[in-house]
Design a protein around this motif. Structure first.
Motif, PDB file in Angstrom:
ATOM      1  N   ARG B 122       0.837  -1.215   0.000  1.00  0.00           N
ATOM      2  CA  ARG B 122       0.000   0.000   0.000  1.00  0.00           C
ATOM      3  C   ARG B 122       0.864   1.254   0.000  1.00  0.00           C
ATOM      4  O   ARG B 122       0.574   2.221  -0.708  1.00  0.00           O
ATOM      5  CB  ARG B 122      -0.918   0.010   1.223  1.00  0.00           C
ATOM      6  CG  ARG B 122      -2.233  -0.741   1.019  1.00  0.00           C
ATOM      7  CD  ARG B 122      -3.287  -0.316   2.038  1.00  0.00           C
ATOM      8  NE  ARG B 122      -2.878  -0.613   3.409  1.00  0.00           N
ATOM      9  CZ  ARG B 122      -3.143  -1.765   4.056  1.00  0.00           C
ATOM     10  NH1 ARG B 122      -3.815  -2.716   3.441  1.00  0.00           N
ATOM     11  NH2 ARG B 122      -2.756  -1.947   5.294  1.00  0.00           N
ATOM     12  N   HIS B 125       2.522   1.777  -3.350  1.00  0.00           N
ATOM     13  CA  HIS B 125       1.514   2.244  -4.310  1.00  0.00           C
ATOM     14  C   HIS B 125       1.256   3.742  -4.127  1.00  0.00           C
ATOM     15  O   HIS B 125       1.249   4.501  -5.094  1.00  0.00           O
ATOM     16  CB  HIS B 125       0.211   1.455  -4.131  1.00  0.00           C
ATOM     17  CG  HIS B 125      -0.856   1.854  -5.102  1.00  0.00           C
ATOM     18  ND1 HIS B 125      -1.025   1.231  -6.319  1.00  0.00           N
ATOM     19  CD2 HIS B 125      -1.777   2.846  -5.074  1.00  0.00           C
ATOM     20  CE1 HIS B 125      -2.006   1.809  -6.975  1.00  0.00           C
ATOM     21  NE2 HIS B 125      -2.486   2.798  -6.234  1.00  0.00           N
ATOM     22  N   THR B 128       4.060   5.841  -5.374  1.00  0.00           N
ATOM     23  CA  THR B 128       4.140   5.829  -6.838  1.00  0.00           C
ATOM     24  C   THR B 128       3.075   6.727  -7.462  1.00  0.00           C
ATOM     25  O   THR B 128       3.343   7.450  -8.428  1.00  0.00           O
ATOM     26  CB  THR B 128       4.026   4.373  -7.360  1.00  0.00           C
ATOM     27  OG1 THR B 128       5.014   3.580  -6.709  1.00  0.00           O
ATOM     28  CG2 THR B 128       4.240   4.298  -8.859  1.00  0.00           C
ATOM     29  N   GLU B 136      -6.093   9.281  -9.617  1.00  0.00           N
ATOM     30  CA  GLU B 136      -6.779   8.006  -9.369  1.00  0.00           C
ATOM     31  C   GLU B 136      -8.298   8.125  -9.435  1.00  0.00           C
ATOM     32  O   GLU B 136      -8.992   7.111  -9.331  1.00  0.00           O
ATOM     33  CB  GLU B 136      -6.332   7.402  -8.030  1.00  0.00           C
ATOM     34  CG  GLU B 136      -4.900   6.890  -8.096  1.00  0.00           C
ATOM     35  CD  GLU B 136      -4.656   5.728  -7.142  1.00  0.00           C
ATOM     36  OE1 GLU B 136      -4.355   4.626  -7.612  1.00  0.00           O
ATOM     37  OE2 GLU B 136      -4.764   5.945  -5.916  1.00  0.00           O
ATOM     38  N   ARG B 142      -5.790   3.761 -11.489  1.00  0.00           N
ATOM     39  CA  ARG B 142      -5.298   2.935 -10.386  1.00  0.00           C
ATOM     40  C   ARG B 142      -4.666   1.641 -10.924  1.00  0.00           C
ATOM     41  O   ARG B 142      -3.596   1.233 -10.477  1.00  0.00           O
ATOM     42  CB  ARG B 142      -6.469   2.610  -9.458  1.00  0.00           C
ATOM     43  CG  ARG B 142      -6.097   1.729  -8.304  1.00  0.00           C
ATOM     44  CD  ARG B 142      -7.275   1.506  -7.334  1.00  0.00           C
ATOM     45  NE  ARG B 142      -6.854   0.640  -6.249  1.00  0.00           N
ATOM     46  CZ  ARG B 142      -6.096   1.035  -5.237  1.00  0.00           C
ATOM     47  NH1 ARG B 142      -5.675   2.279  -5.166  1.00  0.00           N
ATOM     48  NH2 ARG B 142      -5.742   0.181  -4.298  1.00  0.00           N
ATOM     49  N   GLN B 146      -0.881   0.056 -10.521  1.00  0.00           N
ATOM     50  CA  GLN B 146      -0.660  -1.309 -10.022  1.00  0.00           C
ATOM     51  C   GLN B 146       0.135  -2.127 -11.033  1.00  0.00           C
ATOM     52  O   GLN B 146       1.067  -2.850 -10.671  1.00  0.00           O
ATOM     53  CB  GLN B 146      -2.006  -1.997  -9.747  1.00  0.00           C
ATOM     54  CG  GLN B 146      -2.737  -1.438  -8.528  1.00  0.00           C
ATOM     55  CD  GLN B 146      -4.127  -2.041  -8.353  1.00  0.00           C
ATOM     56  OE1 GLN B 146      -4.836  -2.272  -9.335  1.00  0.00           O
ATOM     57  NE2 GLN B 146      -4.520  -2.260  -7.114  1.00  0.00           N
ATOM     58  N   LEU B 149       3.794  -1.386 -10.896  1.00  0.00           N
ATOM     59  CA  LEU B 149       4.508  -2.017  -9.780  1.00  0.00           C
ATOM     60  C   LEU B 149       4.627  -3.531  -9.965  1.00  0.00           C
ATOM     61  O   LEU B 149       5.640  -4.124  -9.595  1.00  0.00           O
ATOM     62  CB  LEU B 149       3.822  -1.667  -8.455  1.00  0.00           C
ATOM     63  CG  LEU B 149       4.033  -0.198  -8.068  1.00  0.00           C
ATOM     64  CD1 LEU B 149       3.146   0.194  -6.887  1.00  0.00           C
ATOM     65  CD2 LEU B 149       5.499   0.076  -7.740  1.00  0.00           C
TER      66      LEU B 149
END
Lengths: 191, 191
Positions: B122, B125, B128, B136, B142, B146, B149
């Motif tokens: 979390r 995220h 980032t 978002e 979003r 994700q 990553l």
């Protein structure tokens, strides 16, 4: 008997990890005597490498069959990603991950696993190019296919300690849209 | 002394893996007596979890500092990806990977590592999103963060058994261009 040993090895790696997988456990699971096992595979490394190699080949054949059955048209990209996502969350992937991580700090295992992983990586890349109908003569196309496979490998890793299916599904929806926007294709029929 | 033990633990995990890391090896490496080590950390799990937690926090602070020093303008996205790529190929990532894979088949370790990984995930995220100035509130934004990553995690895994830097650099070049095309930003200054 050889096949039973190989399949039991992959199941043991997936369930108990590299450190928890012994040749005794594998022979019990396969229902094969220790003597017969040692005849086919003298060491744990022999057994483990043969098992993952064998099942990756089997799985590769399954992937090739599944590739032939993929839909064409606008849903194809997402279907390719679903298929790859299934592959990289299977017991075969998990068993390979155990080998991969063990090989990192075990030079004898790395000498076998390293070249095998390079061949597997090239074959998976080639199949993905074909499935996505990617035009690798266009700049950036090759890297986008590589990124797709590295993404899927990262998603496979994330799935190992929790069930990540719902999150993975949303990410692959988005990734499919990105590929349809950004990936040059050989024909104009798809995407 | 506590700090020396924690840093020695991460080094041992990175160099020798989970199975090859013993409390004896860690105390030797840290130059700390067994008695003193057992006083601070009664079990290997206590020591290993505290070490990775501690160094991820340290690394998180380093990332936050590096984030503040990132360039603005058209080169920013690529610089963010470079920073993340460095993070996910470091000894701290490799040590965390060893824990992650070991936890998969060790319920006691998973009970500690699982919640810790969720918090780390979390936080990474969130950082980032900030670094990329992602909006978002826009659909798909979003999932694109994700995916970034998960891609970087996959690249981290690929780097563990061979030096993958040149390939990674080309993939991140391409991915930066995709993000600049596809990722909704909060301000219009970047990208």
């Amino acid at each position: 008997m050889r096949l039973r040993l190989l399949e039991a090895t992959v199941q043991c790696l997936a369930e108990h990890g590299w450190a928890g997988t012994s040749t005794t456990l594998i022979s019990q699971r396969a229902g094969v005597s220790r003597g017969a096992q040692l005849h086919h595979f003298p060491t744990k490394t022999d057994l483990v490498v043969a098992a993952v190699e064998h099942l990756t080949l089997v799985r590769g054949d399954e992937l090739a069959l599944a590739a032939a059955a993929l839909p064409t048209g606008p849903r194809r990209t997402r279907a390719v990603l679903e298929m790859l996502g299934d592959h990289f969350t299977s017991d075969v992937f998990v068993a390979a991950l155990e080998l991969w991580v063990a090989a990192r700090t075990d030079p004898a295992l790395l000498a076998v696993v390293g070249p095998f992983e390079r061949v597997t990586g090239r074959e998976t890349h080639k199949l993905t190019v074909e499935m996505l109908d990617a035009d690798e003569s266009q700049p950036g196309s090759r890297e986008l296919v590589q990124a797709t496979l590295d993404l899927i490998r990262g998603l496979g890793l994330a799935n190992t300690i929790s069930n990540d299916q719902a999150r993975r599904s949303r990410i692959l929806d988005r990734w499919a849209a990105v590929l349809d926007d950004e990936l040059p294709r050989r024909s104009k029929e798809q995407g």
